[in-house]
Design a protein around this motif. Structure first.
Motif, PDB file in Angstrom:
ATOM      1  N   SER A   1       0.819  -1.216   0.000  1.00 46.87           N
ATOM      2  CA  SER A   1       0.000   0.000   0.000  1.00 46.87           C
ATOM      3  C   SER A   1       0.850   1.263   0.000  1.00 46.87           C
ATOM      4  O   SER A   1       0.480   2.283  -0.593  1.00 46.87           O
ATOM      5  CB  SER A   1      -0.941   0.001   1.202  1.00 46.87           C
ATOM      6  OG  SER A   1      -0.204  -0.100   2.404  1.00 46.87           O
ATOM      7  N   SER A   2       2.009   1.220   0.644  1.00 50.23           N
ATOM      8  CA  SER A   2       2.857   2.415   0.763  1.00 50.23           C
ATOM      9  C   SER A   2       4.043   2.398  -0.192  1.00 50.23           C
ATOM     10  O   SER A   2       4.757   3.396  -0.302  1.00 50.23           O
ATOM     11  CB  SER A   2       3.374   2.546   2.199  1.00 50.23           C
ATOM     12  OG  SER A   2       4.233   1.458   2.519  1.00 50.23           O
ATOM     13  N   ARG A   3       4.297   1.274  -0.860  1.00 42.54           N
ATOM     14  CA  ARG A   3       5.452   1.066  -1.737  1.00 42.54           C
ATOM     15  C   ARG A   3       6.771   1.151  -0.959  1.00 42.54           C
ATOM     16  O   ARG A   3       7.825   1.369  -1.526  1.00 42.54           O
ATOM     17  CB  ARG A   3       5.473   2.047  -2.914  1.00 42.54           C
ATOM     18  CG  ARG A   3       4.212   2.055  -3.748  1.00 42.54           C
ATOM     19  CD  ARG A   3       4.366   2.853  -5.032  1.00 42.54           C
ATOM     20  NE  ARG A   3       4.926   4.179  -4.809  1.00 42.54           N
ATOM     21  CZ  ARG A   3       4.240   5.227  -4.369  1.00 42.54           C
ATOM     22  NH1 ARG A   3       2.938   5.093  -4.113  1.00 42.54           N
ATOM     23  NH2 ARG A   3       4.813   6.400  -4.200  1.00 42.54           N
ATOM     24  N   ARG A   4       6.711   0.953   0.337  1.00 41.15           N
ATOM     25  CA  ARG A   4       7.892   0.993   1.187  1.00 41.15           C
ATOM     26  C   ARG A   4       8.582  -0.367   1.162  1.00 41.15           C
ATOM     27  O   ARG A   4       7.954  -1.406   1.403  1.00 41.15           O
ATOM     28  CB  ARG A   4       7.482   1.342   2.620  1.00 41.15           C
ATOM     29  CG  ARG A   4       8.637   1.629   3.569  1.00 41.15           C
ATOM     30  CD  ARG A   4       9.270   2.959   3.285  1.00 41.15           C
ATOM     31  NE  ARG A   4      10.207   3.361   4.335  1.00 41.15           N
ATOM     32  CZ  ARG A   4      11.112   4.313   4.174  1.00 41.15           C
ATOM     33  NH1 ARG A   4      11.205   4.953   3.022  1.00 41.15           N
ATOM     34  NH2 ARG A   4      11.920   4.642   5.166  1.00 41.15           N
ATOM     35  N   PHE A   5       9.883  -0.386   0.878  1.00 45.68           N
ATOM     36  CA  PHE A   5      10.653  -1.616   0.804  1.00 45.68           C
ATOM     37  C   PHE A   5      11.698  -1.593   1.914  1.00 45.68           C
ATOM     38  O   PHE A   5      12.619  -0.788   1.916  1.00 45.68           O
ATOM     39  CB  PHE A   5      11.330  -1.748  -0.560  1.00 45.68           C
ATOM     40  CG  PHE A   5      12.095  -3.038  -0.750  1.00 45.68           C
ATOM     41  CD1 PHE A   5      11.476  -4.258  -0.579  1.00 45.68           C
ATOM     42  CD2 PHE A   5      13.436  -3.014  -1.126  1.00 45.68           C
ATOM     43  CE1 PHE A   5      12.172  -5.451  -0.758  1.00 45.68           C
ATOM     44  CE2 PHE A   5      14.140  -4.186  -1.317  1.00 45.68           C
ATOM     45  CZ  PHE A   5      13.506  -5.409  -1.137  1.00 45.68           C
ATOM     46  N   VAL A   6      11.532  -2.485   2.897  1.00 40.49           N
ATOM     47  CA  VAL A   6      12.440  -2.592   4.036  1.00 40.49           C
ATOM     48  C   VAL A   6      13.267  -3.860   3.832  1.00 40.49           C
ATOM     49  O   VAL A   6      12.706  -4.946   3.659  1.00 40.49           O
ATOM     50  CB  VAL A   6      11.658  -2.649   5.360  1.00 40.49           C
ATOM     51  CG1 VAL A   6      12.620  -2.770   6.541  1.00 40.49           C
ATOM     52  CG2 VAL A   6      10.763  -1.425   5.508  1.00 40.49           C
ATOM     53  N   TYR A   7      14.584  -3.727   3.880  1.00 39.60           N
ATOM     54  CA  TYR A   7      15.413  -4.868   3.504  1.00 39.60           C
ATOM     55  C   TYR A   7      16.720  -4.925   4.288  1.00 39.60           C
ATOM     56  O   TYR A   7      17.133  -3.958   4.943  1.00 39.60           O
ATOM     57  CB  TYR A   7      15.709  -4.833   2.007  1.00 39.60           C
ATOM     58  CG  TYR A   7      16.527  -3.638   1.540  1.00 39.60           C
ATOM     59  CD1 TYR A   7      17.902  -3.748   1.321  1.00 39.60           C
ATOM     60  CD2 TYR A   7      15.926  -2.405   1.294  1.00 39.60           C
ATOM     61  CE1 TYR A   7      18.651  -2.666   0.893  1.00 39.60           C
ATOM     62  CE2 TYR A   7      16.669  -1.320   0.862  1.00 39.60           C
ATOM     63  CZ  TYR A   7      18.029  -1.455   0.651  1.00 39.60           C
ATOM     64  OH  TYR A   7      18.770  -0.378   0.221  1.00 39.60           O
ATOM     65  N   ALA A   8      17.365  -6.090   4.196  1.00 39.62           N
ATOM     66  CA  ALA A   8      18.712  -6.289   4.726  1.00 39.62           C
ATOM     67  C   ALA A   8      19.530  -6.967   3.636  1.00 39.62           C
ATOM     68  O   ALA A   8      19.022  -7.820   2.894  1.00 39.62           O
ATOM     69  CB  ALA A   8      18.679  -7.151   5.987  1.00 39.62           C
ATOM     70  N   ARG A   9      20.795  -6.606   3.581  1.00 40.15           N
ATOM     71  CA  ARG A   9      21.661  -7.053   2.493  1.00 40.15           C
ATOM     72  C   ARG A   9      22.867  -7.781   3.085  1.00 40.15           C
ATOM     73  O   ARG A   9      23.718  -7.180   3.725  1.00 40.15           O
ATOM     74  CB  ARG A   9      22.103  -5.830   1.693  1.00 40.15           C
ATOM     75  CG  ARG A   9      22.851  -6.111   0.423  1.00 40.15           C
ATOM     76  CD  ARG A   9      23.081  -4.814  -0.335  1.00 40.15           C
ATOM     77  NE  ARG A   9      23.912  -3.890   0.418  1.00 40.15           N
ATOM     78  CZ  ARG A   9      25.253  -3.866   0.351  1.00 40.15           C
ATOM     79  NH1 ARG A   9      25.885  -4.709  -0.441  1.00 40.15           N
ATOM     80  NH2 ARG A   9      25.943  -2.989   1.062  1.00 40.15           N
ATOM     81  N   ALA A  10      22.950  -9.086   2.856  1.00 40.85           N
ATOM     82  CA  ALA A  10      24.041  -9.899   3.392  1.00 40.85           C
ATOM     83  C   ALA A  10      25.099 -10.120   2.314  1.00 40.85           C
ATOM     84  O   ALA A  10      25.155 -11.172   1.680  1.00 40.85           O
ATOM     85  CB  ALA A  10      23.513 -11.230   3.904  1.00 40.85           C
ATOM     86  N   GLY A  11      25.921  -9.098   2.096  1.00 41.78           N
ATOM     87  CA  GLY A  11      26.993  -9.206   1.116  1.00 41.78           C
ATOM     88  C   GLY A  11      26.548  -9.186  -0.325  1.00 41.78           C
ATOM     89  O   GLY A  11      27.363  -9.365  -1.237  1.00 41.78           O
ATOM     90  N   HIS A  12      25.259  -8.984  -0.559  1.00 36.16           N
ATOM     91  CA  HIS A  12      24.730  -9.040  -1.916  1.00 36.16           C
ATOM     92  C   HIS A  12      24.740  -7.653  -2.553  1.00 36.16           C
ATOM     93  O   HIS A  12      24.867  -6.628  -1.868  1.00 36.16           O
ATOM     94  CB  HIS A  12      23.296  -9.598  -1.901  1.00 36.16           C
ATOM     95  CG  HIS A  12      22.864 -10.122  -3.228  1.00 36.16           C
ATOM     96  ND1 HIS A  12      23.201 -11.378  -3.676  1.00 36.16           N
ATOM     97  CD2 HIS A  12      22.132  -9.560  -4.215  1.00 36.16           C
ATOM     98  CE1 HIS A  12      22.687 -11.563  -4.879  1.00 36.16           C
ATOM     99  NE2 HIS A  12      22.044 -10.468  -5.231  1.00 36.16           N
ATOM    100  N   LEU A  13      24.603  -7.641  -3.869  1.00 35.78           N
ATOM    101  CA  LEU A  13      24.509  -6.380  -4.597  1.00 35.78           C
ATOM    102  C   LEU A  13      23.282  -5.600  -4.123  1.00 35.78           C
ATOM    103  O   LEU A  13      22.237  -6.196  -3.848  1.00 35.78           O
ATOM    104  CB  LEU A  13      24.396  -6.643  -6.104  1.00 35.78           C
ATOM    105  CG  LEU A  13      25.630  -7.294  -6.749  1.00 35.78           C
ATOM    106  CD1 LEU A  13      25.284  -7.797  -8.143  1.00 35.78           C
ATOM    107  CD2 LEU A  13      26.778  -6.304  -6.813  1.00 35.78           C
ATOM    108  N   PRO A  14      23.390  -4.273  -4.034  1.00 37.24           N
ATOM    109  CA  PRO A  14      22.235  -3.487  -3.591  1.00 37.24           C
ATOM    110  C   PRO A  14      21.127  -3.496  -4.634  1.00 37.24           C
ATOM    111  O   PRO A  14      21.378  -3.771  -5.815  1.00 37.24           O
ATOM    112  CB  PRO A  14      22.821  -2.079  -3.421  1.00 37.24           C
ATOM    113  CG  PRO A  14      23.985  -2.049  -4.347  1.00 37.24           C
ATOM    114  CD  PRO A  14      24.565  -3.442  -4.322  1.00 37.24           C
ATOM    115  N   PRO A  15      19.903  -3.199  -4.233  1.00 34.14           N
ATOM    116  CA  PRO A  15      18.821  -3.098  -5.217  1.00 34.14           C
ATOM    117  C   PRO A  15      19.053  -1.908  -6.135  1.00 34.14           C
ATOM    118  O   PRO A  15      19.738  -0.941  -5.769  1.00 34.14           O
ATOM    119  CB  PRO A  15      17.572  -2.906  -4.354  1.00 34.14           C
ATOM    120  CG  PRO A  15      18.084  -2.333  -3.082  1.00 34.14           C
ATOM    121  CD  PRO A  15      19.443  -2.909  -2.873  1.00 34.14           C
ATOM    122  N   ALA A  16      18.512  -1.996  -7.315  1.00 33.74           N
ATOM    123  CA  ALA A  16      18.557  -0.880  -8.264  1.00 33.74           C
ATOM    124  C   ALA A  16      17.145  -0.321  -8.399  1.00 33.74           C
ATOM    125  O   ALA A  16      16.181  -1.082  -8.513  1.00 33.74           O
ATOM    126  CB  ALA A  16      19.086  -1.340  -9.619  1.00 33.74           C
TER     127      ALA A  16
END
Length: 242
Positions: A151-166
């Motif tokens: 509903s808010s288009r909010r993306f909450v994430y954690a990155r374990a050594g991976h490439l960041p989102p684009a």
């Protein structure tokens, strides 16, 4: 002379027989291995989503093409509730059957943890602990796991050594995203992971990918790299869905 010739040919055939028998055995073993790898490929593909969720206001797409018969890249979309969708992208060290097995283990653990805990950081930490208990091979995985609030288009994430989102906005312009701290999983007992968040622009795009994309080559052998990715994706944003 003909008897001598036949005797000589028989002798040559007798000498060649062990080599021919060994070659035939190698062909049989190769065919068996190919059948087993094809079967493993089908099993691995079956672990990835067969169908993507249909969500109003979102156009979802995903795909994977292993460099070998089987590999270590994987993705998932996990419906968590009516307003939350879990997004997963990962890349296991190495290639081949061992990477595929580690990938299957990681994906199973992540699916279970994603349904138990709301916070991506906690999900990845729990996955890491489980991998450490079952990782005699010393393999590791890079992983990005996030929750998209629809509903808010909010993306909450954690990155374990991976490439960041684009991320791109509705005009096809790249949007800066937070990097934060994030270490690979499966090696360290205490991994440094940081919660990050972004809001997906209206009519924009979010791409999660592995280095198999940026390391792809064209017909001239030139790598796509980040620059090629960021110029190629915007050209697709306004195209009608196939």
């Amino acid at each position: 002379a003909s008897i001598r010739d036949l005797t000589e040919k028989n002798r040559q055939l007798e000498e060649a027989y062990p080599s021919l028998k060994a070659a035939q055995q190698q062909i049989i073993e190769k065919e068996i291995l190919e059948r087993e790898l094809n079967h493993a490929r089908r099993i691995q593909q079956s672990m990835l989503p067969a169908r993507l969720p249909e969500i109003k206001g979102y156009d979802l797409g995903a795909g994977s093409q292993p460099a070998q018969m089987v590999g270590g890249d994987f993705y998932d979309l996990i419906p968590l509730d009516a307003d939350r969708l879990g997004l997963v992208i990962g890349d296991v060290s190495g290639k081949g059957v061992s990477a595929a097995l580690f990938m299957a283990q990681t994906l199973s653990l992540l699916r279970a943890q994603a349904r138990l805990h709301r916070q991506p950081v906690r999900v990845l930490r729990n996955v890491n602990q489980n991998l450490l208990e079952r990782n005699a091979s010393g393999m590791f995985v890079t992983l990005l796991y996030g929750v998209l609030h629809l509903s808010s288009r909010r993306f909450v994430y954690a990155r374990a050594g991976h490439l960041p989102p684009a991320v791109w906005d509705g005009d096809g312009l790249a949007v800066s995203v937070p990097l934060g701290e994030g270490q690979i999983l499966g090696v360290l007992s205490e991994v440094v992971l940081e919660r990050m968040a972004l809001t997906l622009p209206l009519d924009g795009a979010l791409l999660l990918y592995t280095d198999g994309v940026t390391e792809a080559r064209n017909a001239r052998g030139i790598f796509l790299e980040d620059a090629g990715l960021y110029s190629w994706v915007p050209s697709l944003l306004n195209q009608p869905a196939q």
